[in-house]
Design a protein around this motif. Structure first.
Motif, short mmCIF file in Angstrom:
data_model
loop_
_atom_site.label_atom_id
_atom_site.label_comp_id
_atom_site.label_asym_id
_atom_site.label_seq_id
_atom_site.Cartn_x
_atom_site.Cartn_y
_atom_site.Cartn_z
N GLY A 83 0.79 -1.23 0.00
CA GLY A 83 0.00 0.00 0.00
C GLY A 83 0.82 1.27 0.00
O GLY A 83 0.25 2.37 -0.10
N LEU A 84 2.14 1.16 0.10
CA LEU A 84 2.99 2.35 0.13
C LEU A 84 3.04 3.04 -1.23
O LEU A 84 2.98 2.40 -2.28
CB LEU A 84 4.41 1.97 0.54
CG LEU A 84 4.67 1.68 2.01
CD1 LEU A 84 6.09 1.15 2.17
CD2 LEU A 84 4.45 2.91 2.87
N ARG A 85 3.16 4.34 -1.21
CA ARG A 85 3.43 5.08 -2.43
C ARG A 85 4.88 4.84 -2.85
O ARG A 85 5.75 4.55 -2.03
CB ARG A 85 3.20 6.58 -2.21
CG ARG A 85 1.74 6.96 -2.01
CD ARG A 85 1.60 8.47 -1.95
NE ARG A 85 0.21 8.89 -1.95
CZ ARG A 85 -0.52 9.10 -0.87
NH1 ARG A 85 0.04 8.93 0.32
NH2 ARG A 85 -1.78 9.49 -0.95
N LEU A 326 -6.06 3.28 9.36
CA LEU A 326 -6.23 2.88 7.95
C LEU A 326 -4.87 2.74 7.27
O LEU A 326 -4.66 3.17 6.12
CB LEU A 326 -7.11 3.89 7.20
CG LEU A 326 -8.46 4.21 7.87
CD1 LEU A 326 -9.23 5.24 7.03
CD2 LEU A 326 -9.30 2.95 8.06
N ILE A 327 -3.94 2.12 7.98
CA ILE A 327 -2.54 2.10 7.57
C ILE A 327 -2.32 1.36 6.26
O ILE A 327 -1.41 1.68 5.49
CB ILE A 327 -1.67 1.48 8.70
CG1 ILE A 327 -0.18 1.71 8.46
CG2 ILE A 327 -1.96 -0.01 8.84
CD1 ILE A 327 0.25 3.12 8.64
N TYR A 328 -3.16 0.36 5.96
CA TYR A 328 -2.98 -0.42 4.73
C TYR A 328 -3.62 0.24 3.51
O TYR A 328 -3.35 -0.16 2.38
CB TYR A 328 -3.58 -1.82 4.89
CG TYR A 328 -3.01 -2.63 6.02
CD1 TYR A 328 -1.64 -2.73 6.22
CD2 TYR A 328 -3.84 -3.32 6.90
CE1 TYR A 328 -1.11 -3.47 7.26
CE2 TYR A 328 -3.33 -4.07 7.94
CZ TYR A 328 -1.97 -4.14 8.12
OH TYR A 328 -1.45 -4.89 9.16
N ASN A 329 -4.49 1.20 3.72
CA ASN A 329 -5.28 1.76 2.63
C ASN A 329 -5.16 3.27 2.49
O ASN A 329 -5.98 3.88 1.79
CB ASN A 329 -6.76 1.40 2.84
CG ASN A 329 -7.05 -0.06 2.64
OD1 ASN A 329 -7.24 -0.53 1.52
ND2 ASN A 329 -7.09 -0.81 3.74
N GLU A 330 -4.15 3.87 3.12
CA GLU A 330 -4.09 5.33 3.20
C GLU A 330 -4.16 5.99 1.82
O GLU A 330 -4.96 6.91 1.59
CB GLU A 330 -2.81 5.75 3.93
CG GLU A 330 -2.66 7.25 4.12
CD GLU A 330 -1.85 7.89 3.00
OE1 GLU A 330 -2.03 9.10 2.76
OE2 GLU A 330 -1.06 7.18 2.36
#
Length: 348
Positions: A83-85, A326-330
């Motif tokens: 999910g990271l940019r 919402l750490i996985y979907n920010e």
């Protein structure tokens, strides 16, 4: 929390406190800008800083749950990294070219209140839509920090001026936090503040609230704030009244909310958005992680049901296995929020 943010927030609190002490709101109209200065430099300078900070946010939630004896799913590092940019996406956020962050104080009910503005550097002759961001936490805990989400880059870059209040008794603020009482005025008074800036179109206002800030957003909307749309992230739509943390929250409410000890029912009724969903008119998009142990996602389900029953527009997105932050979907949540807001804003 990690030393990077811990040191930053301690410094920010001192700056806000000094600004508040140097100003007086006595005799000033609500929303009067009392002070404004550049935010302190962001502690996130590299892509590695960005990844490390987001990772610490996820791990911090796990540790906090463990300390309270609450069992949560293990932190999913693979999902987190998916999910990271990318470094290319993060680079303009860190550069923040063409935008600026200002730490401010303003008048609200005769009190000095701390706040933050994120905006384009060049505003001459412009009229930007407004996004108000409502923080979570209470009092000094959970205060909005200037470089949250790289200065709310996604929204400033999309053309918004973004405003946040620290609420009374928060960083840089006088007064007493009432957890959705008179402190709601500190949110409402961001509108005259924005009007006085001269480059904000307050007829084109949207609002975002996280955790306790969700409740503040709904209370402000109930009080008549003219909003095009509202986004809620893991919102408290009522006061916590059940579960393993209920007793601790009850003690907190008895300290913060006037009259709570004598008549807790009135406080709960006034702060339960499901009971007055029919008084809300702005369309709402709501995101809640199913593994959120801080705020029960079933409260969001109940609120969405009440909104639909009242004939109001609401989109509810339950994010499987995600936590309070919402750490996985920010990144996905930010993009969906912007798309939702764009549906309702008046064309420029």
């Amino acid at each position: 929390m990690g030393r990077l943010w811990a040191g930053f927030l301690a410094g920010a609190a001192m700056v806000f406190s000094a600004a508040a002490q140097a100003q007086s709101a006595e005799g000033q109209a609500d929303g009067t800008l009392l002070s404004s200065e550049p935010c302190m430099e962001s502690p996130i300078q590299t892509y590695q800083d960005h990844v490390r900070m987001r990772y610490r946010m996820g791990m911090r939630a796990q540790m906090a749950a463990s300390q309270e004896g609450i069992e949560t799913p293990p932190f999913d590092e693979d999902r987190f990294r998916e999910g990271l940019r990318s470094p290319e996406e993060v680079a303009p956020r860190l550069a923040y070219d063409g935008y600026e962050c200002l730490s401010i104080t303003y008048a609200s009910d005769g009190l000095v209140i701390g706040g933050i503005i994120w905006k384009p550097v060049e505003t001459e002759g412009e009229s930007f839509p407004l996004m108000i961001v409502n923080r979570g936490g209470n009092r000094q805990s959970g205060g909005m920090h200037p470089w949250r989400d790289e200065g709310w880059f996604d929204f400033v870059d999309a053309g918004f001026v973004v405003l946040a209040s620290q609420y009374r008794e928060g960083p840089g603020s006088e007064g007493r936090d009432e957890f959705g009482g008179a402190d709601v005025n500190d949110v409402l008074n961001l509108i005259p503040l924005a009007e006085g800036l001269g480059y904000v179109d307050t007829s084109n206002t949207v609002m975002m609230g996280e955790s306790r800030g969700g409740l503040m957003s709904l209370l402000a909307a109930r009080r008549g704030m003219d909003l095009k749309a509202v986004a809620l992230y893991a919102p408290a739509t009522s006061l916590h009244s059940s579960g393993p943390r209920a007793e601790a929250f009850d003690r907190m409410y008895s300290v913060m909310i006037p009259g709570y000890t004598e008549n807790p029912e009135d406080a709960h009724l006034a702060r339960n958005a499901s009971l007055w969903a029919d008084e809300l008119t702005a369309p709402v998009i709501l995101f809640h992680g199913t593994a959120d142990w801080r705020v029960d996602p079933q409260g969001s389900v109940a609120f969405a049901d009440a909104m639909r029953e009242a004939g109001n527009e609401i989109e509810l997105h339950l994010l499987d296995g995600d936590d309070h932050g919402l750490i996985y979907n920010e990144a996905r949540v930010r993009a969906m929020t912007l798309e939702f807001f764009s549906r309702y804003l008046d064309p420029s």
